[in-house]
Design an enzyme around this catalytic site. Structure first.
Site, PDB file in Angstrom:
ATOM      1  N   SER A 131       7.145 -10.949  -3.284  1.00 46.26           N
ATOM      2  CA  SER A 131       5.820 -10.698  -2.697  1.00 46.26           C
ATOM      3  C   SER A 131       4.711 -11.331  -3.539  1.00 46.26           C
ATOM      4  O   SER A 131       3.735 -11.869  -3.012  1.00 46.26           O
ATOM      5  CB  SER A 131       5.581  -9.184  -2.589  1.00 46.26           C
ATOM      6  OG  SER A 131       6.447  -8.632  -1.622  1.00 46.26           O
ATOM      7  N   GLU A 361       9.350 -13.908   5.420  1.00 44.87           N
ATOM      8  CA  GLU A 361       8.016 -14.523   5.560  1.00 44.87           C
ATOM      9  C   GLU A 361       6.890 -13.541   5.238  1.00 44.87           C
ATOM     10  O   GLU A 361       5.851 -13.508   5.892  1.00 44.87           O
ATOM     11  CB  GLU A 361       7.857 -15.171   6.942  1.00 44.87           C
ATOM     12  CG  GLU A 361       8.929 -16.241   7.130  1.00 44.87           C
ATOM     13  CD  GLU A 361       8.562 -17.393   8.026  1.00 44.87           C
ATOM     14  OE1 GLU A 361       7.384 -17.532   8.387  1.00 44.87           O
ATOM     15  OE2 GLU A 361       9.464 -18.187   8.342  1.00 44.87           O
TER      16      GLU A 361
HETATM   17  N1  CAA Z   1      -4.068 -19.587   3.454  1.00 43.05           N
HETATM   18  C1  CAA Z   1      -4.629 -20.415   2.535  1.00 43.05           C
HETATM   19  N2  CAA Z   1      -5.004 -20.005   1.312  1.00 43.05           N
HETATM   20  C2  CAA Z   1      -4.821 -18.711   1.010  1.00 43.05           C
HETATM   21  C3  CAA Z   1      -4.241 -17.802   1.903  1.00 43.05           C
HETATM   22  C4  CAA Z   1      -3.870 -18.279   3.185  1.00 43.05           C
HETATM   23  N3  CAA Z   1      -3.315 -17.481   4.080  1.00 43.05           N
HETATM   24  N4  CAA Z   1      -4.162 -16.582   1.321  1.00 43.05           N
HETATM   25  C5  CAA Z   1      -4.678 -16.728   0.087  1.00 43.05           C
HETATM   26  N5  CAA Z   1      -5.068 -18.021  -0.106  1.00 43.05           N
HETATM   27  C6  CAA Z   1      -5.697 -18.592  -1.285  1.00 43.05           C
HETATM   28  C7  CAA Z   1      -6.904 -17.751  -1.680  1.00 43.05           C
HETATM   29  O1  CAA Z   1      -8.056 -18.162  -0.995  1.00 43.05           O
HETATM   30  C8  CAA Z   1      -6.990 -18.029  -3.173  1.00 43.05           C
HETATM   31  O2  CAA Z   1      -7.595 -19.281  -3.391  1.00 43.05           O
HETATM   32  P1  CAA Z   1      -9.022 -19.360  -4.163  1.00 43.05           P
HETATM   33  O3  CAA Z   1      -8.758 -18.756  -5.519  1.00 43.05           O
HETATM   34  O4  CAA Z   1      -9.301 -20.826  -4.215  1.00 43.05           O
HETATM   35  O5  CAA Z   1      -9.966 -18.574  -3.334  1.00 43.05           O
HETATM   36  C9  CAA Z   1      -5.523 -18.201  -3.589  1.00 43.05           C
HETATM   37  O6  CAA Z   1      -4.810 -18.546  -2.388  1.00 43.05           O
HETATM   38  C10 CAA Z   1      -4.940 -16.941  -4.170  1.00 43.05           C
HETATM   39  O7  CAA Z   1      -5.092 -15.932  -3.203  1.00 43.05           O
HETATM   40  P2  CAA Z   1      -4.908 -14.404  -3.523  1.00 43.05           P
HETATM   41  O8  CAA Z   1      -5.755 -14.040  -4.705  1.00 43.05           O
HETATM   42  O9  CAA Z   1      -5.081 -13.646  -2.279  1.00 43.05           O
HETATM   43  O10 CAA Z   1      -3.372 -14.379  -3.984  1.00 43.05           O
HETATM   44  P3  CAA Z   1      -2.441 -13.197  -4.374  1.00 43.05           P
HETATM   45  O11 CAA Z   1      -1.708 -13.561  -5.595  1.00 43.05           O
HETATM   46  O12 CAA Z   1      -3.193 -11.901  -4.347  1.00 43.05           O
HETATM   47  O13 CAA Z   1      -1.331 -13.214  -3.194  1.00 43.05           O
HETATM   48  C11 CAA Z   1      -0.387 -12.698  -1.072  1.00 43.05           C
HETATM   49  C12 CAA Z   1      -1.618 -13.156  -1.861  1.00 43.05           C
HETATM   50  C13 CAA Z   1      -0.918 -12.554   0.344  1.00 43.05           C
HETATM   51  C14 CAA Z   1       0.157 -11.396  -1.547  1.00 43.05           C
HETATM   52  C15 CAA Z   1       0.726 -13.804  -1.139  1.00 43.05           C
HETATM   53  O14 CAA Z   1       1.277 -13.882  -2.426  1.00 43.05           O
HETATM   54  C16 CAA Z   1       1.813 -13.572  -0.127  1.00 43.05           C
HETATM   55  O15 CAA Z   1       1.648 -13.868   1.055  1.00 43.05           O
HETATM   56  N6  CAA Z   1       2.996 -13.080  -0.586  1.00 43.05           N
HETATM   57  C17 CAA Z   1       4.178 -13.007   0.255  1.00 43.05           C
HETATM   58  C18 CAA Z   1       5.057 -14.197   0.042  1.00 43.05           C
HETATM   59  C19 CAA Z   1       5.862 -14.540   1.248  1.00 43.05           C
HETATM   60  O16 CAA Z   1       5.403 -14.441   2.386  1.00 43.05           O
HETATM   61  N7  CAA Z   1       7.077 -15.007   1.038  1.00 43.05           N
HETATM   62  C20 CAA Z   1       7.896 -15.439   2.105  1.00 43.05           C
HETATM   63  C21 CAA Z   1       8.999 -16.307   1.603  1.00 43.05           C
HETATM   64  S1  CAA Z   1       9.387 -17.594   2.721  1.00 43.05           S
HETATM   65  C22 CAA Z   1      10.481 -16.958   3.835  1.00 43.05           C
HETATM   66  O17 CAA Z   1      10.725 -15.794   3.936  1.00 43.05           O
HETATM   67  C23 CAA Z   1      11.052 -17.975   4.759  1.00 43.05           C
HETATM   68  C24 CAA Z   1      12.456 -17.741   5.107  1.00 43.05           C
HETATM   69  O18 CAA Z   1      13.322 -18.304   4.511  1.00 43.05           O
HETATM   70  C25 CAA Z   1      12.809 -16.888   6.246  1.00 43.05           C
END
Ligand code: CAA
Length: 378
Positions: A131, A361
């Site tokens: 995550s 995801e």
């Molecule tokens: N789109 C673009 N940029 C984004 C974004 C998005 N959706 N969400 C965040 N960002 C950017 C932010 O704007 C920030 O940039 P700036 O510093 O320039 O403003 C940067 O990314 C960091 O953002 P956060 O501070 O929000 O980051 P965070 O460390 O708090 O994490 C999170 C955010 C939403 C928890 C993210 O880590 C997340 O989505 N985690 C889950 C991971 C995931 O989905 N894994 C799936 C694995 S793939 C898979 O499952 C495929 C498969 O094989 C089936």
């Protein structure tokens, strides 16, 4: 917003349904048991134009929208999620390239993925960063005209089959800003697959560890610039989450169908069990949840097609559709009773497949975090 499918959406859905029923269904139960995926079926889907539905035509895709794409994913998932998520994960790789790749990268890598000749993968997760994706540890260090990559990726869908993998690795300091995205080709020296995961279900889909020991990736395969990788990954995942919602619709629909048929046929106390309110109310709730999930997934897809913001709606659709799938498939097992718990009926498989949709995801807890932040942040 129209509640009717366009003729094109209907046509694409029918095509995918016919494929799933004729070419997938005959093998599925045995292949689930054998943990076997048939890559040639992806080639066949490609011939039908179903592996690059939302990819622009200039890169070999069908140039359609997400509303057509989700119909394909739903129809495949109604028969087997392994193939639905295969298309969706190749779609994630295509999306990274379409949104952020250079013209040269797009022309080199997208057409084979869009035509089903090649399979794609998306390598973000690691043992200590699931995550918290921004804390990943795999490193990529520039050495002349190559990056030298070291580390291990975990839970990578079709990591063994993919010829093009989008790899997230650390080129800078800690946190999301130090992450870069690369195009990794199968056969890259220093790169190999590691352990294959034994899973609760979703067994036609292969899940692998990827190991990097001084793997050398050409510097030309960096996507965007150093430090762009986290945004590349998360933007692609915003899109991918719509497809996971669509897969959940397919599983839910299949489970509901089996439950309805069983309830009409199974007699107890002298009448079909569908005539008992306890059962018919369960079926009614299952159908209502499925319908609401469908509207949410369709809305997220429509927003995407209209080029409007959709990240929060995609997270909402993913969380609701997959939580609903878990409930619907669990209730389908319950309605079938003892039979539902056996492998004579597919509902126990649907239940196991629904479970992973709450995880992939981005777990449903992470989706809620994304939705909560959208509500409270400016
Ligand atoms: N789109 C673009 N940029 C984004 C974004 C998005 N959706 N969400 C965040 N960002 C950017 C932010 O704007 C920030 O940039 P700036 O510093 O320039 O403003 C940067 O990314 C960091 O953002 P956060 O501070 O929000 O980051 P965070 O460390 O708090 O994490 C999170 C955010 C939403 C928890 C993210 O880590 C997340 O989505 N985690 C889950 C991971 C995931 O989905 N894994 C799936 C694995 S793939 C898979 O499952 C495929 C498969 O094989 C089936």
């Amino acid at each position: 917003m129209s509640f009717q499918n366009t003729p094109m959406q209907q046509e694409v859905r029918e095509l995918a349904r016919r494929f799933a029923q004729k070419e997938l269904l005959p093998f599925v139960e045995q292949d689930e048991r054998d943990e076997r995926f048939r890559p040639e079926l992806i080639g066949r889907l490609g011939e039908l134009g179903l592996t690059g539905v939302p990819v622009p035509e200039e890169y070999g895709g069908a140039g359609m929208g997400y509303q057509e794409y989700i119909a394909v994913i739903e129809e495949l998932a109604a028969v087997n999620t392994g193939y639905a998520i295969s298309v969706a994960v190749t779609g994630l790789a295509q999306m990274c390239l379409t949104l952020f790749g250079s013209e040269e990268q797009k022309r080199k890598y997208i057409p084979r993925l869009a035509s089903g000749q090649g399979i794609g993968a998306f390598a973000l997760s690691e043992a200590s960063s699931g995550s918290d994706a921004g804390s990943l540890r795999t490193t990529a260090r520039l050495d002349g005209d190559h990056y030298v990559v070291n580390g291990t990726k975990l839970w990578i869908t079709q990591g063994d089959l993919a010829e093009t993998i989008i790899l997230m690795a650390r080129t800078g300091g800690p946190g999301p800003k130090g992450v870069s995205a690369f195009i990794l080709e199968k056969g890259t020296p220093g790169f190999r697959t590691g352990k294959r995961e034994k899973k609760m279900g979703w067994n036609t889909s292969h899940t692998y560890e990827l190991v990097f020991e001084n793997a050398r990736i050409p510097a030309a395969n960096l996507i965007g610039k150093e430090g762009d990788g986290f945004k590349v990954a998360l933007r692609a995942l915003d899109n991918g989450r719509i497809t996971i919602g669509a897969a959940a619709l397919g599983i839910s629909r299949a489970a509901l169908e089996v439950a309805v048929n069983h309830a009409k046929e199974r007699e107890q106390f002298g009448k079909p069990i569908s005539e008992f309110q306890g059962v018919s109310f369960m079926l009614a709730d299952m159908a209502t949840q499925l319908d609401a999930a469908r509207l949410m997934v369709q809305r997220a897809a429509a927003l995407k097609d209209e080029k409007l913001p959709f990240s929060t709606e995609a997270a909402m659709a993913k969380v609701f559709a997959t939580d609903s799938a878990m409930k619907i498939t669990t209730d389908a097992v319950q309605i079938l009773g003892g039979s539902g718990y056996t492998q004579d009926f597919p509902v126990e498989r649907y239940m196991r497949e629904a479970k992973v949709m709450q995880i992939v995801e981005g777990t449903n807890q992470i989706q809620r975090l994304v939705i909560g932040r959208a509500l409270t942040q400016k």
